[in-house]
Scaffold this motif. Sequence first.
Motif, PDB file in Angstrom:
ATOM      1  N   GLN A  54     -27.442   8.485  47.613  1.00  0.00           N
ATOM      2  CA  GLN A  54     -27.662   7.637  48.652  1.00  0.00           C
ATOM      3  C   GLN A  54     -29.018   6.861  48.185  1.00  0.00           C
ATOM      4  OE1 GLN A  54     -26.984   7.722  52.691  1.00  0.00           O
ATOM      5  NE2 GLN A  54     -27.856   6.314  53.257  1.00  0.00           N
ATOM      6  N   GLN A  55     -29.094   5.936  48.082  1.00  0.00           N
ATOM      7  CA  GLN A  55     -30.637   4.916  47.536  1.00  0.00           C
ATOM      8  C   GLN A  55     -30.401   3.083  48.797  1.00  0.00           C
ATOM      9  OE1 GLN A  55     -32.027   2.734  43.968  1.00  0.00           O
ATOM     10  NE2 GLN A  55     -33.056   4.245  43.462  1.00  0.00           N
ATOM     11  N   GLY A  56     -31.608   3.763  49.531  1.00  0.00           N
ATOM     12  CA  GLY A  56     -30.599   2.764  50.564  1.00  0.00           C
ATOM     13  C   GLY A  56     -29.149   2.125  50.672  1.00  0.00           C
ATOM     14  N   ASN A  57     -28.628   1.283  50.622  1.00  0.00           N
ATOM     15  CA  ASN A  57     -27.690   1.004  51.012  1.00  0.00           C
ATOM     16  C   ASN A  57     -26.812   1.117  50.037  1.00  0.00           C
ATOM     17  OD1 ASN A  57     -28.162  -1.118  49.724  1.00  0.00           O
ATOM     18  ND2 ASN A  57     -27.803  -3.201  50.971  1.00  0.00           N
ATOM     19  N   GLN A  58     -27.176   1.732  48.830  1.00  0.00           N
ATOM     20  CA  GLN A  58     -26.265   2.142  47.578  1.00  0.00           C
ATOM     21  C   GLN A  58     -25.695   3.059  47.625  1.00  0.00           C
ATOM     22  OE1 GLN A  58     -27.981   0.307  44.140  1.00  0.00           O
ATOM     23  NE2 GLN A  58     -27.929  -1.537  44.541  1.00  0.00           N
ATOM     24  N   ILE A  59     -24.446   3.521  47.242  1.00  0.00           N
ATOM     25  CA  ILE A  59     -24.471   4.966  47.179  1.00  0.00           C
ATOM     26  C   ILE A  59     -23.656   5.169  46.137  1.00  0.00           C
ATOM     27  CG2 ILE A  59     -22.148   7.204  48.409  1.00  0.00           C
ATOM     28  CD1 ILE A  59     -23.205   5.645  50.943  1.00  0.00           C
ATOM     29  N   ARG A  60     -23.653   6.283  45.396  1.00  0.00           N
ATOM     30  CA  ARG A  60     -22.799   6.862  43.972  1.00  0.00           C
ATOM     31  C   ARG A  60     -22.636   8.275  44.141  1.00  0.00           C
ATOM     32  NH1 ARG A  60     -27.090   7.032  38.800  1.00  0.00           N
ATOM     33  NH2 ARG A  60     -27.324   8.894  39.325  1.00  0.00           N
ATOM     34  N   THR A  61     -21.316   8.478  43.631  1.00  0.00           N
ATOM     35  CA  THR A  61     -20.732   9.792  43.335  1.00  0.00           C
ATOM     36  C   THR A  61     -20.777  10.019  41.996  1.00  0.00           C
ATOM     37  OG1 THR A  61     -19.357   9.380  45.545  1.00  0.00           O
ATOM     38  CG2 THR A  61     -19.149  11.354  44.456  1.00  0.00           C
ATOM     39  N   SER A  62     -21.067  11.254  41.276  1.00  0.00           N
ATOM     40  CA  SER A  62     -20.890  11.662  40.589  1.00  0.00           C
ATOM     41  C   SER A  62     -20.130  12.959  40.744  1.00  0.00           C
ATOM     42  CB  SER A  62     -22.491  11.546  39.550  1.00  0.00           C
ATOM     43  OG  SER A  62     -22.817  10.100  39.776  1.00  0.00           O
ATOM     44  N   ARG A  63     -19.513  13.337  39.444  1.00  0.00           N
ATOM     45  CA  ARG A  63     -18.921  14.844  39.195  1.00  0.00           C
ATOM     46  C   ARG A  63     -19.896  15.579  37.728  1.00  0.00           C
ATOM     47  NH1 ARG A  63     -14.028  14.348  39.654  1.00  0.00           N
ATOM     48  NH2 ARG A  63     -13.619  13.246  37.061  1.00  0.00           N
ATOM     49  N   ILE A  64     -20.448  16.638  37.822  1.00  0.00           N
ATOM     50  CA  ILE A  64     -21.416  17.438  37.103  1.00  0.00           C
ATOM     51  C   ILE A  64     -20.844  18.689  36.767  1.00  0.00           C
ATOM     52  CG2 ILE A  64     -22.777  18.577  38.628  1.00  0.00           C
ATOM     53  CD1 ILE A  64     -25.219  17.574  36.786  1.00  0.00           C
ATOM     54  N   THR A  65     -20.496  19.141  35.467  1.00  0.00           N
ATOM     55  CA  THR A  65     -19.918  20.186  35.037  1.00  0.00           C
ATOM     56  C   THR A  65     -21.183  21.224  33.929  1.00  0.00           C
ATOM     57  OG1 THR A  65     -17.723  20.116  34.898  1.00  0.00           O
ATOM     58  CG2 THR A  65     -17.812  21.617  33.390  1.00  0.00           C
ATOM     59  N   HIS A  66     -21.122  22.106  33.907  1.00  0.00           N
ATOM     60  CA  HIS A  66     -22.841  22.314  33.799  1.00  0.00           C
ATOM     61  C   HIS A  66     -22.569  24.105  32.941  1.00  0.00           C
ATOM     62  CE1 HIS A  66     -26.744  24.335  32.741  1.00  0.00           C
ATOM     63  NE2 HIS A  66     -27.419  23.179  32.451  1.00  0.00           N
ATOM     64  N   GLY A  67     -23.076  24.007  31.177  1.00  0.00           N
ATOM     65  CA  GLY A  67     -22.475  25.418  31.329  1.00  0.00           C
ATOM     66  C   GLY A  67     -23.797  25.591  29.939  1.00  0.00           C
ATOM     67  N   PHE A  68     -23.834  27.058  30.278  1.00  0.00           N
ATOM     68  CA  PHE A  68     -25.227  27.730  29.558  1.00  0.00           C
ATOM     69  C   PHE A  68     -24.775  28.730  29.322  1.00  0.00           C
ATOM     70  CE2 PHE A  68     -28.929  30.371  29.528  1.00  0.00           C
ATOM     71  CZ  PHE A  68     -29.882  28.941  28.435  1.00  0.00           C
ATOM     72  N   THR A 289     -39.985 -13.377  35.625  1.00  0.00           N
ATOM     73  CA  THR A 289     -41.167 -13.175  36.818  1.00  0.00           C
ATOM     74  C   THR A 289     -41.906 -12.177  37.217  1.00  0.00           C
ATOM     75  OG1 THR A 289     -39.115 -15.271  37.716  1.00  0.00           O
ATOM     76  CG2 THR A 289     -40.910 -14.022  39.400  1.00  0.00           C
ATOM     77  N   GLU A 290     -42.301 -12.481  37.340  1.00  0.00           N
ATOM     78  CA  GLU A 290     -43.627 -11.000  37.958  1.00  0.00           C
ATOM     79  C   GLU A 290     -43.761 -10.628  38.887  1.00  0.00           C
ATOM     80  OE1 GLU A 290     -47.453 -11.528  37.202  1.00  0.00           O
ATOM     81  OE2 GLU A 290     -47.530 -11.279  35.004  1.00  0.00           O
ATOM     82  N   GLY A 291     -43.685  -9.698  39.660  1.00  0.00           N
ATOM     83  CA  GLY A 291     -42.916  -8.813  41.241  1.00  0.00           C
ATOM     84  C   GLY A 291     -42.668  -7.906  41.244  1.00  0.00           C
ATOM     85  N   SER A 292     -42.556  -7.015  42.154  1.00  0.00           N
ATOM     86  CA  SER A 292     -42.348  -5.920  42.338  1.00  0.00           C
ATOM     87  C   SER A 292     -41.005  -6.108  43.371  1.00  0.00           C
ATOM     88  CB  SER A 292     -43.275  -5.319  43.638  1.00  0.00           C
ATOM     89  OG  SER A 292     -43.104  -5.825  44.319  1.00  0.00           O
ATOM     90  N   LEU A 293     -39.854  -4.677  43.838  1.00  0.00           N
ATOM     91  CA  LEU A 293     -38.374  -4.492  44.353  1.00  0.00           C
ATOM     92  C   LEU A 293     -37.892  -3.156  44.428  1.00  0.00           C
ATOM     93  CD1 LEU A 293     -35.615  -5.403  44.673  1.00  0.00           C
ATOM     94  CD2 LEU A 293     -35.103  -3.914  42.535  1.00  0.00           C
ATOM     95  N   GLN A 294     -37.781  -2.387  45.895  1.00  0.00           N
ATOM     96  CA  GLN A 294     -38.134  -1.512  46.557  1.00  0.00           C
ATOM     97  C   GLN A 294     -36.450  -1.282  47.209  1.00  0.00           C
ATOM     98  OE1 GLN A 294     -40.740   0.219  48.591  1.00  0.00           O
ATOM     99  NE2 GLN A 294     -40.202   1.540  48.896  1.00  0.00           N
ATOM    100  N   GLN A 295     -35.608  -0.082  46.659  1.00  0.00           N
ATOM    101  CA  GLN A 295     -35.012   0.516  47.227  1.00  0.00           C
ATOM    102  C   GLN A 295     -34.420   1.896  47.131  1.00  0.00           C
ATOM    103  OE1 GLN A 295     -30.960  -1.732  46.798  1.00  0.00           O
ATOM    104  NE2 GLN A 295     -31.027  -0.071  47.899  1.00  0.00           N
ATOM    105  N   GLY A 296     -34.606   1.538  48.606  1.00  0.00           N
ATOM    106  CA  GLY A 296     -34.457   3.186  48.885  1.00  0.00           C
ATOM    107  C   GLY A 296     -36.607   3.773  49.025  1.00  0.00           C
ATOM    108  N   ALA A 297     -36.177   4.342  47.949  1.00  0.00           N
ATOM    109  CA  ALA A 297     -37.492   5.071  47.800  1.00  0.00           C
ATOM    110  C   ALA A 297     -38.240   4.608  46.257  1.00  0.00           C
ATOM    111  CB  ALA A 297     -37.438   6.708  47.434  1.00  0.00           C
ATOM    112  N   MET A 298     -36.749   3.932  45.912  1.00  0.00           N
ATOM    113  CA  MET A 298     -37.696   3.004  44.424  1.00  0.00           C
ATOM    114  C   MET A 298     -38.292   2.448  43.765  1.00  0.00           C
ATOM    115  SD  MET A 298     -37.045   4.015  40.617  1.00  0.00           S
ATOM    116  CE  MET A 298     -35.844   5.003  40.600  1.00  0.00           C
TER     117      MET A 298
END
Length: 332
Positions: A54-68, A289-298
């Motif tokens: 969750q970043q600001g008003n955006q939500i992203r869902t991911s599935r992760i599978t990790h092997g070692f 265009t020069e400038g800045s943008l903030q989204q959540g902590a980013m």
Amino acid sequence: MRFRHLSLIVVQALFFLSGVAIAQSSEERDLLKLLQTTQAAAKKTSYSGTFVYQQGNQIRTSRITHGFDGDVEVEKLEILDAKPREYIRRNGEVSCYLPDSKVIQVEKNLSQEEFPALLSENVNLLPESYYIKKAQMSRVAGVECQVLNLQPKDALRYGFRLCVEKNAGLLLGVQTLNPRNEVIEQIAFTQISLGDVDKNRLKPSFTNVAQWKTENMTVQSNVNSGWMVKNLPNGFKKTLETKRLIPISANAAGAEQGQPKSHQVVQMMFSDGLSTISVFVEPNTGNRTEGSLQQGAMTIMGKRSGDNWLTVVGEVPNAAIKQVMNSVQFKR
């Protein structure tokens, strides 16, 4: 007698203070050992699960599978929102599968930066930038975890609340906190299974990928481009510098007949062990265009520098991004 009595008090006080310092150092060492375990667990633990970012008003869902298996690390990350795509990483090589265009983009010499591998090799530097305290036990996705609070020592980074699985040490959740101790960004597992994973689950989900087009993205790692940041926020160290060729779409804004089909982008990454700042340097093409943008902590900031365009990105306050942007230099 009075002088000797005073000296005795001073000596006793020094012993007391020395004992406090030793106790604090011991606690700090224990916490660093736990964070080192967490850093290693992201690589050496086999697991699978679903996490929500969750970043600001955006939500992203991911599935992760990790092997070692003790030698090779394989990870499959499936993005479950918007257009389908997935990434398969084998050690430092990442293949991105784009089913809509039937394209596989391959990049080599990449470092692991995605959750739950958020702690960098600079984890030992964390006490320079944060007060680290062990808090209560909690649960994430039904799994018990130890909460760690990281309070920043200056205004150039945010605070964090980490939740670390109590046995393997895997990072299960992270909350990013502003100076008012409010959560401005968070990422956490909603389902997690620890232990061996079926190797078939580490393969692409799509069929007939042998017929897809493969694009090998040219990435040079450990380069010295001549670009530098003269005034980094305290505690940040350079962890990565790469050059890559980025394709330019024929439909991109500013694209002209005879324009090169790709251009070179330099990336420098800096970390204090947890927070990261990236600087991108590329040719100044098109109308930007020069400038800045903030989204959540980013925070993202763009600026022209002669014939180049600078972009600074980081999950840090605007003041830190501005300090970095204003001190990017090219040194021949």
